[in-house]
Design an enzyme around this catalytic site. Sequence first.
Site, PDB file in Angstrom:
ATOM      1  N   GLY A  66      -0.651  13.872  -3.562  1.00 26.41           N
ATOM      2  CA  GLY A  66      -1.940  13.825  -3.418  1.00 26.41           C
ATOM      3  C   GLY A  66      -2.201  12.774  -4.385  1.00 26.41           C
ATOM      4  O   GLY A  66      -1.475  12.197  -4.921  1.00 26.41           O
ATOM      5  N   ASP A  69       0.900  -1.180  -0.014  1.00 27.12           N
ATOM      6  CA  ASP A  69      -0.060   0.040   0.027  1.00 27.12           C
ATOM      7  C   ASP A  69       0.971   1.234   0.020  1.00 27.12           C
ATOM      8  O   ASP A  69       0.426   2.316   0.625  1.00 27.12           O
ATOM      9  CB  ASP A  69      -0.992  -0.143   1.139  1.00 27.12           C
ATOM     10  CG  ASP A  69      -1.827  -1.305   1.337  1.00 27.12           C
ATOM     11  OD1 ASP A  69      -2.285  -1.561   0.149  1.00 27.12           O
ATOM     12  OD2 ASP A  69      -2.357  -2.005   2.124  1.00 27.12           O
ATOM     13  N   GLY A 112       1.562   3.020  -2.516  1.00 27.08           N
ATOM     14  CA  GLY A 112       1.095   3.810  -3.577  1.00 27.08           C
ATOM     15  C   GLY A 112       1.653   3.652  -5.012  1.00 27.08           C
ATOM     16  O   GLY A 112       1.890   4.220  -5.925  1.00 27.08           O
ATOM     17  N   LYS A 113       1.933   2.241  -5.047  1.00 32.69           N
ATOM     18  CA  LYS A 113       2.566   1.670  -6.271  1.00 32.69           C
ATOM     19  C   LYS A 113       1.720   1.716  -7.371  1.00 32.69           C
ATOM     20  O   LYS A 113       2.035   2.286  -8.536  1.00 32.69           O
ATOM     21  CB  LYS A 113       2.783   0.123  -6.028  1.00 32.69           C
ATOM     22  CG  LYS A 113       3.763  -0.445  -5.104  1.00 32.69           C
ATOM     23  CD  LYS A 113       3.814  -1.890  -4.919  1.00 32.69           C
ATOM     24  CE  LYS A 113       2.432  -2.460  -4.248  1.00 32.69           C
ATOM     25  NZ  LYS A 113       2.126  -2.251  -2.808  1.00 32.69           N
ATOM     26  N   GLN A 118       2.056  -5.904  -3.355  1.00 31.40           N
ATOM     27  CA  GLN A 118       2.538  -5.991  -1.880  1.00 31.40           C
ATOM     28  C   GLN A 118       3.919  -5.367  -1.573  1.00 31.40           C
ATOM     29  O   GLN A 118       4.000  -4.145  -2.349  1.00 31.40           O
ATOM     30  CB  GLN A 118       2.667  -7.556  -1.510  1.00 31.40           C
ATOM     31  CG  GLN A 118       1.317  -7.996  -1.310  1.00 31.40           C
ATOM     32  CD  GLN A 118       0.833  -8.762  -2.607  1.00 31.40           C
ATOM     33  OE1 GLN A 118       1.498  -9.342  -3.300  1.00 31.40           O
ATOM     34  NE2 GLN A 118      -0.514  -8.652  -2.822  1.00 31.40           N
ATOM     35  N   GLY A 164      -4.478  -4.386  -3.933  1.00 26.59           N
ATOM     36  CA  GLY A 164      -5.471  -3.346  -3.973  1.00 26.59           C
ATOM     37  C   GLY A 164      -4.821  -2.238  -4.176  1.00 26.59           C
ATOM     38  O   GLY A 164      -4.097  -1.464  -3.507  1.00 26.59           O
ATOM     39  N   HIS A 165      -4.919  -1.807  -5.588  1.00 26.43           N
ATOM     40  CA  HIS A 165      -4.329  -0.637  -6.290  1.00 26.43           C
ATOM     41  C   HIS A 165      -5.184   0.590  -6.678  1.00 26.43           C
ATOM     42  O   HIS A 165      -5.835   0.074  -7.363  1.00 26.43           O
ATOM     43  CB  HIS A 165      -3.203  -0.858  -7.452  1.00 26.43           C
ATOM     44  CG  HIS A 165      -2.118  -1.967  -6.912  1.00 26.43           C
ATOM     45  ND1 HIS A 165      -1.519  -2.836  -7.806  1.00 26.43           N
ATOM     46  CD2 HIS A 165      -1.858  -2.430  -5.887  1.00 26.43           C
ATOM     47  CE1 HIS A 165      -0.934  -3.518  -7.423  1.00 26.43           C
ATOM     48  NE2 HIS A 165      -0.916  -3.323  -6.255  1.00 26.43           N
TER      49      HIS A 165
HETATM   50  P1  GDP Z   1      -0.778   0.206  -3.683  1.00 20.97           P
HETATM   51  O1  GDP Z   1      -1.109  -1.037  -2.995  1.00 20.97           O
HETATM   52  O2  GDP Z   1       0.814   0.346  -3.132  1.00 20.97           O
HETATM   53  O3  GDP Z   1      -1.030   0.529  -5.013  1.00 20.97           O
HETATM   54  O4  GDP Z   1      -1.265   1.459  -2.785  1.00 20.97           O
HETATM   55  P2  GDP Z   1      -2.922   1.789  -2.325  1.00 20.97           P
HETATM   56  O5  GDP Z   1      -3.527   2.172  -3.662  1.00 20.97           O
HETATM   57  O6  GDP Z   1      -3.260   0.290  -1.659  1.00 20.97           O
HETATM   58  O7  GDP Z   1      -2.928   2.965  -1.313  1.00 20.97           O
HETATM   59  C1  GDP Z   1      -2.408   4.178  -1.635  1.00 20.97           C
HETATM   60  C2  GDP Z   1      -3.471   5.077  -1.446  1.00 20.97           C
HETATM   61  O8  GDP Z   1      -3.144   6.408  -1.168  1.00 20.97           O
HETATM   62  C3  GDP Z   1      -4.674   4.922  -2.614  1.00 20.97           C
HETATM   63  O9  GDP Z   1      -6.074   5.268  -2.102  1.00 20.97           O
HETATM   64  C4  GDP Z   1      -3.991   6.208  -3.620  1.00 20.97           C
HETATM   65  O10 GDP Z   1      -5.073   6.795  -4.022  1.00 20.97           O
HETATM   66  C5  GDP Z   1      -3.572   6.945  -2.433  1.00 20.97           C
HETATM   67  N1  GDP Z   1      -2.369   7.998  -2.864  1.00 20.97           N
HETATM   68  C6  GDP Z   1      -1.316   7.659  -3.556  1.00 20.97           C
HETATM   69  N2  GDP Z   1      -0.483   8.667  -3.604  1.00 20.97           N
HETATM   70  C7  GDP Z   1      -1.017   9.558  -2.764  1.00 20.97           C
HETATM   71  C8  GDP Z   1      -0.517  10.728  -2.383  1.00 20.97           C
HETATM   72  O11 GDP Z   1       0.507  11.259  -2.569  1.00 20.97           O
HETATM   73  N3  GDP Z   1      -1.012  11.671  -1.526  1.00 20.97           N
HETATM   74  C9  GDP Z   1      -2.549  11.137  -0.983  1.00 20.97           C
HETATM   75  N4  GDP Z   1      -3.045  11.839  -0.199  1.00 20.97           N
HETATM   76  N5  GDP Z   1      -3.063  10.008  -1.476  1.00 20.97           N
HETATM   77  C10 GDP Z   1      -2.446   9.185  -2.370  1.00 20.97           C
HETATM   78  P1  IMO Z   2      -0.910  -4.237  -2.235  1.00 22.42           P
HETATM   79  O1  IMO Z   2      -0.587  -4.688  -3.600  1.00 22.42           O
HETATM   80  C1  IMO Z   2      -0.920  -4.446   2.130  1.00 22.42           C
HETATM   81  C2  IMO Z   2      -1.057  -8.863   3.677  1.00 22.42           C
HETATM   82  C3  IMO Z   2      -2.115  -9.199   4.502  1.00 22.42           C
HETATM   83  C4  IMO Z   2      -1.598 -10.211   5.392  1.00 22.42           C
HETATM   84  C5  IMO Z   2      -0.444 -10.795   4.598  1.00 22.42           C
HETATM   85  C6  IMO Z   2      -0.912 -12.074   4.126  1.00 22.42           C
HETATM   86  O2  IMO Z   2      -2.123  -3.247  -2.223  1.00 22.42           O
HETATM   87  O3  IMO Z   2       0.210  -3.473  -1.709  1.00 22.42           O
HETATM   88  P2  IMO Z   2      -2.168 -12.690   1.992  1.00 22.42           P
HETATM   89  O4  IMO Z   2      -3.692 -12.630   1.741  1.00 22.42           O
HETATM   90  O5  IMO Z   2      -1.269 -12.334   0.739  1.00 22.42           O
HETATM   91  O6  IMO Z   2      -1.798 -14.264   2.147  1.00 22.42           O
HETATM   92  O7  IMO Z   2      -1.899 -12.082   3.341  1.00 22.42           O
HETATM   93  O8  IMO Z   2      -0.058  -9.894   3.615  1.00 22.42           O
HETATM   94  N1  IMO Z   2      -1.272  -8.197   2.326  1.00 22.42           N
HETATM   95  C7  IMO Z   2      -1.038  -6.978   1.772  1.00 22.42           C
HETATM   96  N2  IMO Z   2      -0.711  -5.598   2.893  1.00 22.42           N
HETATM   97  N3  IMO Z   2      -0.877  -4.581   0.684  1.00 22.42           N
HETATM   98  C8  IMO Z   2      -1.132  -5.783  -0.072  1.00 22.42           C
HETATM   99  O9  IMO Z   2      -1.276  -5.490  -1.207  1.00 22.42           O
HETATM  100  C9  IMO Z   2      -1.282  -6.969   0.562  1.00 22.42           C
HETATM  101  N4  IMO Z   2      -1.371  -8.210   0.059  1.00 22.42           N
HETATM  102  C10 IMO Z   2      -1.292  -8.836   1.148  1.00 22.42           C
HETATM  103  O10 IMO Z   2      -2.632  -8.132   5.007  1.00 22.42           O
HETATM  104  O11 IMO Z   2      -0.837  -9.340   6.500  1.00 22.42           O
HETATM  105 MG    MG Z   3      -2.958  -1.425  -1.798  1.00 18.41          MG
END
Ligand code: GDP
Ligand code: IMO
Ligand code: MG
Length: 428
Positions: free
Chosen positions: A418, A14, A16-17, A226, A41-42
């Site tokens: 942002g 999470d 912000g990939k 991840q 979850g991206h």
């Molecule tokens: P990922 O799994 O690494 O792709 O990250 P996630 O999408 O799960 O979590 C990142 C969250 O932060 C998402 O809801 C993005 O829309 C949000 N986001 C990404 N970059 C920024 C940023 O620079 N500032 C803010 N406030 N939100 C951001």
């Molecule tokens: P993104 O791609 C954050 C965590 C789960 C748990 C552990 C094992 O959005 O960054 P799993 O279901 O993979 O067997 O769970 O890994 N986990 C993540 N945490 N972002 C993710 O993906 C994750 N995918 C799995 O919460 O701790």
């Molecule tokens: Mg994520």
Amino acid sequence: MATTKVVLGCQWGDEGKGKVVDRLAADVELVVRFQGGANAGHTVKVGDQTFVMHLMPTGILREGVKSLLGPGVVLDPWKLVEEIEQLTAQGVPAEERLLVAGGAHLVMPYHRRLEELRERDLKKKSIGTTGRGIGPCYEDKMARMGLRASDLARNDDSLRRLVIEKVLRANRLLAERHEAPPLASEAIADEVLGCAARLRPLIVNAFDFLAPVREGKMTCLLEGAQGTLLDVDHGTFPYVTSSSTAIGGALTGTGLSHRVIGHVLGVFKAYSTRVGNGPYPTELHGDEGEDLRAKGKEFGATTGRPRRCGWFDGPAARYAAQVNGLDAVVITKLDVLSGIETLRIAVAYELEGEGRRESFTNWAEQLERCRPVYEDFPGWEEDISGMTSFDQLPRNAKQYLEALEAQIGVPVRSVTHGPARDHWLERK
Ligand code: GDP
Ligand code: IMO
Ligand code: MG
């Protein structure tokens, strides 16, 4: 020749990939996801639309760019069809852009069920997985028992027989290990046949498909899911996911050689978060953690769970940078820290009974006993999300970024401030 870029999460996911890949995908012809599955979850914001990709490579949002689910991915056919439909409804012609490697393993309903029961049995020691069947699917892969996307290309009779055989085997495991009732093999086979009809045209042989990348004729981005600290080998085992999230996965999960890789980009959040269980030295409990969660909107995109939040962990970041051999870094979500009076960065640990320790440890039991040693930095009041150049950032923000850079040991190239596409500052 070596023009392929790799984007890797360098904390606990999470980071912000999605946003970073969405940005870089504009400049390539192909994006490949190489590991994990619908546990990811991206979230990507484009104008007033919000897209959430789980299984789908984030490159799917870019017109003229092909996206491949590589052989290292575990693919839930039901979820993939659902995601294709969701994206199509949002105006993204996912089916025209997506390809699926025949070697990708299939996540089946029995994987989700086995995981649910195992997590339940582990009680307090549970991993806190996303419940997407990821672990059991990779187990079947390593045990050489799994179904693969290439099996979807069989004729219907052969596929049906194979699915039924696998479900019956899983039913024995459900009964023996958990005294759980069997799953309906015929019904599952019918559904798999339905998914196969839809997905068959997308299935390719990854080695053949990636030939232009090997030959330097196609620009390519490898998209990690991840984060490094969740890597099955290099993360905080057993509180990890079941795939190779670090740089090694980019090779084994695609079949590309190290020779094609020209640049490895690490993504770090300006603070840290973790979903699920496991040690987390810089975690903030109480109001401070709550505030960070609220400001950063830190709730899981896959499970909706509140993310654990804390300060930036320098030793962990250095570790991730070194495991992956990063060339450069993107720091995300810097805007979230605006208005916090004092910002802290862990620069070392105090390991219970053993004294100061500069380096990270991925032994969960040891990390559990590490207390962070912090350095404090003055925060900034300004809302930075409207700024359009790196130079405009407040002095204290720049100082904080320099401190992160010193901890990571790799140059910070860009900063996001942002969620939107243009919330991106390039450092000159
Ligand atoms: P990922 O799994 O690494 O792709 O990250 P996630 O999408 O799960 O979590 C990142 C969250 O932060 C998402 O809801 C993005 O829309 C949000 N986001 C990404 N970059 C920024 C940023 O620079 N500032 C803010 N406030 N939100 C951001
Ligand atoms: P993104 O791609 C954050 C965590 C789960 C748990 C552990 C094992 O959005 O960054 P799993 O279901 O993979 O067997 O769970 O890994 N986990 C993540 N945490 N972002 C993710 O993906 C994750 N995918 C799995 O919460 O701790
Ligand atoms: Mg994520």
